[in-house]
Design a protein around this motif. Structure first.
Motif, PDB file in Angstrom:
ATOM      1  N   ALA A 287       0.649  -1.353   1.407  1.00  0.00           N
ATOM      2  CA  ALA A 287       0.091  -2.687   1.630  1.00  0.00           C
ATOM      3  C   ALA A 287       1.219  -3.662   1.942  1.00  0.00           C
ATOM      4  CB  ALA A 287      -0.678  -3.156   0.391  1.00  0.00           C
ATOM      5  N   PRO A 288       1.173  -4.347   3.079  1.00  0.00           N
ATOM      6  CA  PRO A 288       2.276  -5.228   3.463  1.00  0.00           C
ATOM      7  C   PRO A 288       2.192  -6.581   2.792  1.00  0.00           C
ATOM      8  CG  PRO A 288       0.602  -5.269   5.146  1.00  0.00           C
ATOM      9  CD  PRO A 288       0.124  -4.277   4.100  1.00  0.00           C
ATOM     10  N   ARG A 295       1.293  -3.744  10.531  1.00  0.00           N
ATOM     11  CA  ARG A 295       1.608  -3.421   9.145  1.00  0.00           C
ATOM     12  C   ARG A 295       3.067  -3.640   8.795  1.00  0.00           C
ATOM     13  NH1 ARG A 295       2.927   1.055   5.992  1.00  0.00           N
ATOM     14  NH2 ARG A 295       3.203   2.384   7.798  1.00  0.00           N
ATOM     15  N   LEU A 296       3.976  -3.413   9.717  1.00  0.00           N
ATOM     16  CA  LEU A 296       5.391  -3.481   9.401  1.00  0.00           C
ATOM     17  C   LEU A 296       6.073  -4.635  10.121  1.00  0.00           C
ATOM     18  CD1 LEU A 296       6.304   0.318   9.510  1.00  0.00           C
ATOM     19  CD2 LEU A 296       5.837  -1.102   7.513  1.00  0.00           C
ATOM     20  N   SER A 297       5.343  -5.747  10.275  1.00  0.00           N
ATOM     21  CA  SER A 297       5.903  -6.832  11.072  1.00  0.00           C
ATOM     22  C   SER A 297       6.636  -7.869  10.255  1.00  0.00           C
ATOM     23  CB  SER A 297       4.785  -7.547  11.839  1.00  0.00           C
ATOM     24  OG  SER A 297       3.897  -8.167  10.919  1.00  0.00           O
ATOM     25  N   GLY A 298       6.635  -7.754   8.936  1.00  0.00           N
ATOM     26  CA  GLY A 298       7.261  -8.775   8.100  1.00  0.00           C
ATOM     27  C   GLY A 298       8.766  -8.723   8.176  1.00  0.00           C
ATOM     28  N   PRO A 299       9.443  -9.675   7.513  1.00  0.00           N
ATOM     29  CA  PRO A 299      10.903  -9.711   7.492  1.00  0.00           C
ATOM     30  C   PRO A 299      11.461  -8.414   6.921  1.00  0.00           C
ATOM     31  CG  PRO A 299       9.981 -11.760   6.648  1.00  0.00           C
ATOM     32  CD  PRO A 299       8.825 -10.807   6.820  1.00  0.00           C
ATOM     33  N   PRO A 300      12.661  -8.015   7.320  1.00  0.00           N
ATOM     34  CA  PRO A 300      13.261  -6.758   6.860  1.00  0.00           C
ATOM     35  C   PRO A 300      13.259  -6.678   5.322  1.00  0.00           C
ATOM     36  CG  PRO A 300      14.583  -7.734   8.570  1.00  0.00           C
ATOM     37  CD  PRO A 300      13.535  -8.748   8.226  1.00  0.00           C
ATOM     38  N   GLY A 301      12.809  -5.527   4.836  1.00  0.00           N
ATOM     39  CA  GLY A 301      12.823  -5.303   3.399  1.00  0.00           C
ATOM     40  C   GLY A 301      11.636  -5.852   2.657  1.00  0.00           C
ATOM     41  N   ILE A 302      10.750  -6.603   3.347  1.00  0.00           N
ATOM     42  CA  ILE A 302       9.607  -7.209   2.641  1.00  0.00           C
ATOM     43  C   ILE A 302       8.406  -6.294   2.670  1.00  0.00           C
ATOM     44  CG2 ILE A 302       7.933  -9.088   2.727  1.00  0.00           C
ATOM     45  CD1 ILE A 302      10.115 -10.963   3.406  1.00  0.00           C
ATOM     46  N   CYS A 303       8.055  -5.768   3.829  1.00  0.00           N
ATOM     47  CA  CYS A 303       6.874  -4.925   3.925  1.00  0.00           C
ATOM     48  C   CYS A 303       7.127  -3.581   3.264  1.00  0.00           C
ATOM     49  CB  CYS A 303       6.472  -4.717   5.382  1.00  0.00           C
ATOM     50  SG  CYS A 303       5.869  -6.218   6.162  1.00  0.00           S
ATOM     51  N   GLY A 304       6.032  -2.940   2.876  1.00  0.00           N
ATOM     52  CA  GLY A 304       6.158  -1.611   2.291  1.00  0.00           C
ATOM     53  C   GLY A 304       6.732  -0.611   3.278  1.00  0.00           C
ATOM     54  N   LYS A 305       7.335   0.420   2.760  1.00  0.00           N
ATOM     55  CA  LYS A 305       7.930   1.448   3.624  1.00  0.00           C
ATOM     56  C   LYS A 305       6.828   2.273   4.272  1.00  0.00           C
ATOM     57  CE  LYS A 305      11.918   1.757   0.554  1.00  0.00           C
ATOM     58  NZ  LYS A 305      12.679   2.622  -0.352  1.00  0.00           N
ATOM     59  N   PRO A 306       7.076   2.788   5.481  1.00  0.00           N
ATOM     60  CA  PRO A 306       6.050   3.590   6.144  1.00  0.00           C
ATOM     61  C   PRO A 306       5.870   4.921   5.423  1.00  0.00           C
ATOM     62  CG  PRO A 306       8.087   3.590   7.399  1.00  0.00           C
ATOM     63  CD  PRO A 306       8.282   2.613   6.298  1.00  0.00           C
TER      64      PRO A 306
END
Length: 306
Positions: A287-288, A295-306
């Motif tokens: 969940a981002p 899904r992975l568009s947030g700032p580096p290190g913020i979104c969950g890992k794929p």
């Protein structure tokens, strides 16, 4: 004298007036809060309590949860956010503070008086987790014991919507109730739902540990823990607002970005907030934190890992 619909709904009068009826020009008596047309601020709150040994009946089992009136309040934490409404009616929430009320050495009565005074001075939408069944009954009943006025809670709104109305999320959004469709589905715990969304959750703490922490003089730790519960609840509310159509993706991301910025600014002075942010950023849940662009568009290190 008759009035138009626009006049009947004009803010600043003490009650609604039916079109065609005589207009009543009386205002609320001094000291009584006038109804609010629409809350303009979020007050997301959580409390921590210990059993009031003076009120517990003799022989009350230690493992049995006390009734609301038998809880002594030791911490009240809350986050305040400004509600911004776009041209299309969607909302976003601009976090301005997250703190505990009063000081660590304040008595319960002083905490309660400070909270209810602050509540009366604002124009708030309450946001809580299980607050309708626990936090608000405790805050109201303990105020009752001390003779502390809580009129703003009961007098704002109208017969259809107000803080005491279970189905009026405009005034009180109990996120646990909203996510369970008011009990139609199984109710989730705050830690369970927070972790599922990729939030830090309680990070090993629990309300059952509060009495021990208080007895050890670790009230600051209790207050810090209470504040992180508030942050979990606020983030879940932002996601609920998106789910329910009250907010949109842009508003959701702006609301959570504001939380991140606040935590980043406070982390040096208040390490528990920095630790909360680090755990949130380090979550491996899919969940981002941010949603815009995928899904992975947030700032580096913020979104969950794929």
């Amino acid at each position: 004298m008759t009035v138009t619909i626009q006049e009947a709904l004009q803010p600043g009068t003490s009650r609604r007036v039916r079109p065609g009826a005589r207009r009543i020009e009386s205002a609320a008596p001094a000291g009584r809060p006038l109804p609010a047309a629409r809350p303009t601020r979020i007050l997301c709150l959580d409390i921590e309590t210990v059993a009031d040994a003076e009120l517990l009946p003799q022989g009350w089992p230690e493992d049995r949860f006390p009734k609301p009136c038998w809880h002594r309040v030791v911490a009240i934490a809350f986050a305040e956010a400004r509600i911004e409404v776009g041209a299309d009616g969607t909302e976003r929430y601009i976090l301005e503070c997250c703190r505990s009320g009063g000081e660590a050495d304040w008595s319960e009565e002083r905490l309660l008086r400070g909270f209810w005074r602050h509540f009366a001075e604002g124009d708030f939408r309450l946001v809580s987790w299980n607050g309708r069944a626990f936090d608000l009954p405790v805050l109201l009943l303990r105020a009752f014991l001390y003779g502390i006025p809580t009129g703003a809670y009961f007098l704002r709104g109208d017969r259809w919507a107000g803080y005491a109305n279970r189905y009026a999320p405009e005034y009180h959004s109990d996120v646990m109730e909203l996510l369970s469709s008011y009990g139609a589905a199984t109710r989730m715990g705050l830690d369970e739902m927070a972790v599922a969304m990729g939030l830090p959750g309680k990070a090993g703490e629990h309300g059952s540990n509060v009495a021990e922490m208080v007895s050890e003089g670790r009230i600051k730790h209790v207050r810090d823990y209470c504040e992180t519960d508030v942050l979990n609840t606020l983030a879940l509310y932002c996601r609920w607002s998106l789910l329910s159509g009250r907010s949109d993706v842009d508003g959701h991301d702006a609301s959570l970005s504001g939380v991140v910025e606040y935590l980043s600014a406070e982390r040096e002075a208040r390490p528990h907030l920095g630790a909360f942010l680090d755990r949130w950023r380090g979550s491996a849940r899919p969940a981002p934190m941010m949603l815009k662009g995928g899904r992975l568009s947030g700032p580096p290190g913020i979104c969950g890992k794929p």
